[in-house]
Design a protein around this motif. Structure first.
Motif, mmCIF file in Angstrom:
data_model
loop_
_atom_site.group_PDB
_atom_site.id
_atom_site.type_symbol
_atom_site.label_atom_id
_atom_site.label_comp_id
_atom_site.label_asym_id
_atom_site.label_seq_id
_atom_site.Cartn_x
_atom_site.Cartn_y
_atom_site.Cartn_z
ATOM 1 N N GLU A 1 0.844 -1.193 0.000
ATOM 2 C CA GLU A 1 0.000 0.000 0.000
ATOM 3 C C GLU A 1 0.883 1.249 0.000
ATOM 4 N N ILE A 2 0.308 2.385 -0.348
ATOM 5 C CA ILE A 2 1.107 3.596 -0.535
ATOM 6 C C ILE A 2 1.113 4.466 0.720
ATOM 7 N N VAL A 3 -0.038 4.523 1.368
ATOM 8 C CA VAL A 3 -0.155 5.352 2.575
ATOM 9 C C VAL A 3 -0.828 4.539 3.668
ATOM 10 N N GLY A 4 -0.781 5.085 4.883
ATOM 11 C CA GLY A 4 -1.464 4.428 5.985
ATOM 12 C C GLY A 4 -2.976 4.474 5.775
ATOM 13 N N ARG A 5 -3.667 3.498 6.345
ATOM 14 C CA ARG A 5 -5.133 3.486 6.234
ATOM 15 C C ARG A 5 -5.702 4.530 7.187
ATOM 16 N N MET A 6 -6.672 5.293 6.691
ATOM 17 C CA MET A 6 -7.146 6.450 7.455
ATOM 18 C C MET A 6 -8.538 6.209 8.030
ATOM 19 N N ALA A 7 -8.604 6.218 9.361
ATOM 20 C CA ALA A 7 -9.900 6.099 10.034
ATOM 21 C C ALA A 7 -10.496 7.489 10.185
ATOM 22 N N GLY A 8 -11.787 7.598 10.021
ATOM 23 C CA GLY A 8 -12.470 8.845 10.325
ATOM 24 C C GLY A 8 -12.679 8.958 11.822
ATOM 25 N N PHE A 9 -12.593 10.162 12.343
ATOM 26 C CA PHE A 9 -12.883 10.337 13.772
ATOM 27 C C PHE A 9 -14.313 9.863 14.046
#
Lengths: 379, 274
Positions: free
Chosen positions: A214-222
């Motif tokens: 993967e290219i970036v970290g996985r992003m959780a929404g607040f």
């Protein structure tokens, strides 16, 4: 027969249509000419799709609020013009280091300062690249038509989501306010990219930890169950601040390489009548429309002239321009400023061929005749 | 819940100790905020704590919620985005006096005007601590800072009443000495629907206290104890006994339409749900 709707619309309207197609659910901004229609149409349309619009108290709040919307999990956009773009710069850097997806539209107008509010310009090319402090990656896209504004807005959202970063759609007053007919694609016709989210059962979530492949970290929404920290300070993969120079180096390398490793995917351009060209007009945005007309007239007069049009101007299509520089005699850069992208062309060309410039920054467009005259001078 | 349980459940222990100087009042305020949240029993996943830049603004890093450390002065604008995007979230802004009322003054009055359901806790220590003791918008006239070496000629802001005048529907002031009152007030502010602001008076012995000969931390705390009186008590005191006193307590508590609810009425109307 296609069932696609054909509509006559402004560039600014096409921008909002593209944003909605891409899944925009949040807009925050501050009105400024010539970008205002983007806010107005977003305000009109977002509630119908359950999206949110807010007119903030100033330009800085506009981008800050849009970043907040993205952190809460919604695809977000803000739009502005020259002076407003200057005000947003610090938070563009914030979105870059905190890796928050966001689309920032800058419908360029004459500057500096309040400048020429209703006149076109391409004077923010270097600001888009270097406007905020520090080293950070930049993606900036310059559409030339209403149709392209639609498609490139969709692409800007896709890139923002894929690379977790602010993406700048750098249009200009001519493109923003011209009216052309476009076919609106059906849902599903263009691929839409949504940010990768962590697996729901992920107990050791690292917001900036990049999984293999993967290219970036996985992003959780607040509010989606993964409590984590976001900061504009240099941080490690946990998101918490780190003063370590070693870590800062690793992180900066990640920020820069997520773009530099993927330039072939990100960079887009148009080549026009380049096969046998000895002189190339390099132009972008609305000025490229004059360039195309100039090239056609010069071809009719028997001159071997072509056009190279960067659609993505940052990262700059370096490889393509290097290739050009090896086989043409002249590159004429035409732009609505007194010399901005020409600097990048000169840097890339490294003296392999002659680089000329034709520019205006008085609020008038660069006309086909201006370009023809310049090309005839250098032929 | 005792303090150990509070720390276990609501703090990021691996991020402690905090960066604040010995004698700083900020830890007391952070403790009160967490205690108020614990007493309200909120789900940590629903709590978002947003800050700007400065000493106070490092607090969210220690607290186990969704936390966001933003740019200087802009916490309220970021928080507005989070709240409008997901109105069910409990959004709390932590800000210093400079962060909230100087660089962030515009956002403070407009968030107040909108009456968006965000609680702002201003850690007011009357100085710019992180940059080393310059005068702030709440430094009293004639006092000193590193940028007011000849005395401050600016008039100070009354942040709680500034927010109230701008439209905040709940405003209060409390101090780091009056810890129980602070927790109650913060709890009330958190439960209030609409924009609430708590001005929490802190102490900065390292810079503000030293520059202004206010003594060490215990002396500054004693000054808070002796100087601040509750507005309800003050109302009953004769004029002469109010001389030199500063007011704390709840200044404003009214109900008005809340911003995100009003926006959703439009969404509901247009989408034909209601």
């Amino acid at each position: 027969m296609s069932s696609r709707k054909i509509k006559l619309m402004q560039g600014n309207e096409a921008c909002v249509e593209g944003a909605l197609y891409a899944g925009m659910k949040f807009y925050a901004g501050y009105p400024i000419t010539p970008s205002t229609e983007i806010a107005e149409i977003s305000a009109q349309k977002l509630p119908y799709v359950g999206g949110k619009f807010i007119q903030m108290e100033d330009e800085i709040a506009g981008i800050a609020t849009a970043i907040g919307g993205s952190i809460a999990g919604l695809k977000s956009m803000t739009a502005t013009s020259g002076p407003g773009f200057s005000l947003k710069q610090e938070n563009i850097g914030y979105a870059a280091i905190a890796e928050v997806p966001l689309v920032i539209v800058n419908v360029q107008r004459g500057g500096p300062s309040t400048g020429l509010p209703t006149a076109p310009a391409q004077g923010d090319v270097m600001q888009a690249m270097w406007g905020t402090h520090g080293d950070h990656p930049v993606i900036a896209i310059c559409p030339s038509s209403v149709k392209e504004t639609f498609y490139e807005t969709v692409r800007a959202f896709n890139l923002a989501e894929k690379y977790r970063m602010p993406v700048i759609l750098l249009t200009d007053e001519v493109v923003g306010h011209m009216r052309e007919s476009i076919e609106i694609p059906e849902p599903g016709e263009i691929e839409i990219y949504d940010r990768l989210r962590p697996e729901t059962d992920d107990q050791n979530y690292l917001p900036y930890g990049v999984n293999d492949g993967e290219i970036v970290g996985r992003m959780a929404g607040f509010g989606e169950g993964h409590r984590y920290h976001i900061t504009g300070l240099f941080h490690d993969e946990t998101g918490f601040p780190s003063n370590s120079t070693k870590n800062a180096g690793v992180m900066l390398d990640h920020l820069m390489s997520k773009i530099s490793n993927n330039t072939d995917e990100i960079i887009t351009f148009e080549e026009y009548l380049l096969e046998d060209a000895e002189t190339v007009v390099l132009s972008y945005g609305s000025t490229a429309r004059s360039a195309r007309s100039a090239v056609n007239k010069l071809r009719a007069a028997g001159h071997k002239v072509g056009m190279f049009r960067p659609i993505t101007i940052w990262p700059f299509p370096e490889k393509q321009v290097v290739e050009l520089s090896k086989r043409v005699k002249n590159i004429v850069v035409a732009e609505m400023n007194l010399g901005q992208l020409v600097l990048e062309v000169q840097r890339v060309v490294e003296g392999r061929t002659k680089v000329h410039h034709i520019g205006k920054a008085n609020g008038e467009v660069v006309t086909p005749i201006d370009i023809i005259k310049k090309v005839e001078e250098v032929l | 819940m005792d303090n150990n349980q509070l720390v276990d459940q609501y703090f990021r222990k691996d991020r402690l100790p905090h960066i604040w100087c010995p004698g700083c009042g900020h830890g007391v305020i952070m403790h009160s905020i967490v205690k108020a949240i614990a007493e309200l029993g909120w789900d940590k996943n629903d709590v978002v704590v947003v800050s700007g830049i400065g000493c106070s603004s490092r607090a969210p890093g220690y607290m186990d919620f969704n936390t966001l450390h933003t740019t200087h002065g802009r916490a309220l604008a970021f928080a507005t985005g989070v709240k409008l995007a997901k109105p069910h979230l409990k959004v709390i802004v932590i800000s210093g006096d400079g962060d909230a009322s100087a660089i962030g003054g515009n956002h403070l009055i407009h968030a107040s005007r909108r009456n968006i359901d965000i609680t702002t806790i201003v850690f007011n220590n009357n100085t710019y601590g992180m940059t080393g003791g310059q005068y702030s918008p709440t430094t009293p006239t004639n006092e000193f800072g590193t940028t007011a070496p000849h005395g401050n000629i600016d008039a100070p802001f009354d942040i709680a009443n500034l927010a109230g005048a701008a439209g905040a529907t709940y405003t209060a002031r409390t101090t780091a000495f009056h810890m129980n009152q602070m927790t109650t007030i913060i709890k009330n502010a958190l439960e209030h629907k609409g924009f609430s602001l708590v001005e929490a008076i802190s102490v900065c012995p390292t810079y503000y206290g030293r520059k202004n000969k206010k003594g060490d931390a215990p002396q500054m705390m004693k000054w808070l104890k002796d100087t601040f009186i509750d507005i309800k008590v003050a109302d009953k005191l004769p004029e002469e006994k109010r001389v030199g006193k500063l007011l704390m307590g709840e200044f404003k508590n009214v109900q008005k339409p809340e911003y995100t609810e009003e926006y959703h009425k439009i969404v509901d109307r247009l989408s034909g749900v209601k």
